[in-house]
Scaffold this motif. Structure first.
Motif, PDB file in Angstrom:
ATOM      1  N   ARG A 207      78.414  25.137 108.801  1.00 37.96           N
ATOM      2  CA  ARG A 207      79.363  25.700 107.832  1.00 37.96           C
ATOM      3  C   ARG A 207      79.870  27.058 108.294  1.00 37.96           C
ATOM      4  O   ARG A 207      81.070  27.340 108.229  1.00 37.96           O
ATOM      5  N   ARG A 209      79.885  28.153 111.359  1.00 43.66           N
ATOM      6  CA  ARG A 209      80.683  27.970 112.582  1.00 43.66           C
ATOM      7  C   ARG A 209      82.112  27.592 112.233  1.00 43.66           C
ATOM      8  O   ARG A 209      83.060  28.074 112.855  1.00 43.66           O
ATOM      9  N   ARG A 210      82.275  26.735 111.245  1.00 43.95           N
ATOM     10  CA  ARG A 210      83.622  26.333 110.833  1.00 43.95           C
ATOM     11  C   ARG A 210      84.392  27.508 110.244  1.00 43.95           C
ATOM     12  O   ARG A 210      85.572  27.714 110.547  1.00 43.95           O
ATOM     13  N   HIS A 211      83.713  28.286 109.396  1.00 47.89           N
ATOM     14  CA  HIS A 211      84.365  29.457 108.815  1.00 47.89           C
ATOM     15  C   HIS A 211      84.723  30.475 109.893  1.00 47.89           C
ATOM     16  O   HIS A 211      85.819  31.052 109.875  1.00 47.89           O
ATOM     17  N   ASN A 213      85.273  29.904 113.048  1.00 44.86           N
ATOM     18  CA  ASN A 213      86.365  29.361 113.850  1.00 44.86           C
ATOM     19  C   ASN A 213      87.701  29.554 113.139  1.00 44.86           C
ATOM     20  O   ASN A 213      88.707  29.925 113.759  1.00 44.86           O
TER      21      ASN A 213
END
Length: 241
Positions: A207, A209-211, A213
């Motif tokens: 989660r 990592r997605r934010h 990115n």
């Protein structure tokens, strides 16, 4: 016991050094991102006219008076930026040399995965980091000679920062070089922003990592577009000196 301790110390020292170098790159990189955001804000004052832009340029030299001398705050900013750039480049070179030694000259090769059958774990942004950094350094030198020291003046000589900037952006090859440099900066920011926060511990879950990115892409786009809007508006006649 002393021998065992010394061996473990020697083995852990490179690891600590690598971590320190990456942390130095992360912190100095974020300092430069903050500077770019403030600088972008200043550039957008072109849309408010000559008085607003020139007043902003003058205000940078009077910040902190009378506690600081004229241009004192500006020189502090310059020293911090120069130190950040030198530390950033020095750490990058040291890490690159260490990677080359550790991988026998195949710095990008790590391990095989489903997305990288050849073992090369790279995005396009990370792949262009090194030469993008060189492009940025060369552009910064040109940019300072043009708009800070007024050593070169492709659009004409002027004592007004506004006129100097607008006249410069009225030259097509200046805008073209500016565009190429900003694209390089955008790719550099895309990977660098993500890598900086990952180094500082923000990359701890899928989660996050997605934010992270998403934030990296957003920051890269905002800065790149924010810097490119004024020169193109000037080039196509939207702003005149």
């Amino acid at each position: 016991m002393a021998t065992e301790y010394s061996v473990r110390t020697r083995q852990s020292a490179p690891t600590r050094s690598t971590v320190a170098l990456k942390a130095a790159m992360a912190v100095t990189g974020l300092i430069m991102v903050l500077f770019l955001l403030v600088h972008m804000y200043g550039n957008l004052k072109l849309f408010y006219g000559q008085a607003a832009f020139d007043d902003y340029a003058h205000h940078l030299r009077t910040v902190g008076e009378p506690f600081l001398p004229y241009a004192g705050a500006l020189w502090i900013i310059r020293v911090v930026l120069v130190a950040s750039v030198l530390i950033h480049i020095g750490a990058a070179v040291a890490l690159w040399a260490r990677s080359r030694r550790a991988t026998g000259g195949r710095g990008g090769w790590r391990y095989e995965s489903r997305r990288a059958r050849r073992g090369v774990q790279r995005s396009y942004s990370s792949f262009t980091m090194r030469w993008g950094g060189v492009t940025i350094v060369l552009f910064v030198v040109y940019h300072l000679l043009h708009l800070t020291t007024d050593t070169i003046h492709p659009g004409g000589v002027s004592s007004s920062p506004y006129v100097r900037t607008v006249n410069g952006f009225g030259v097509w090859w200046v805008v073209l070089s500016y565009t190429a440099a900003l694209i390089a900066i955008g790719f550099h920011l895309r990977h660098g922003f993500w890598a900086a926060f990952a180094t500082l511990g923000a990359n701890t879950s899928l989660r996050r990592r997605r934010h992270l990115n998403a934030w990296a892409v957003a920051v890269a786009l905002v800065i790149t577009i924010g810097f490119l809007v004024p020169p193109y508006v000037v080039l196509f006649g939207g702003i005149e000196a």
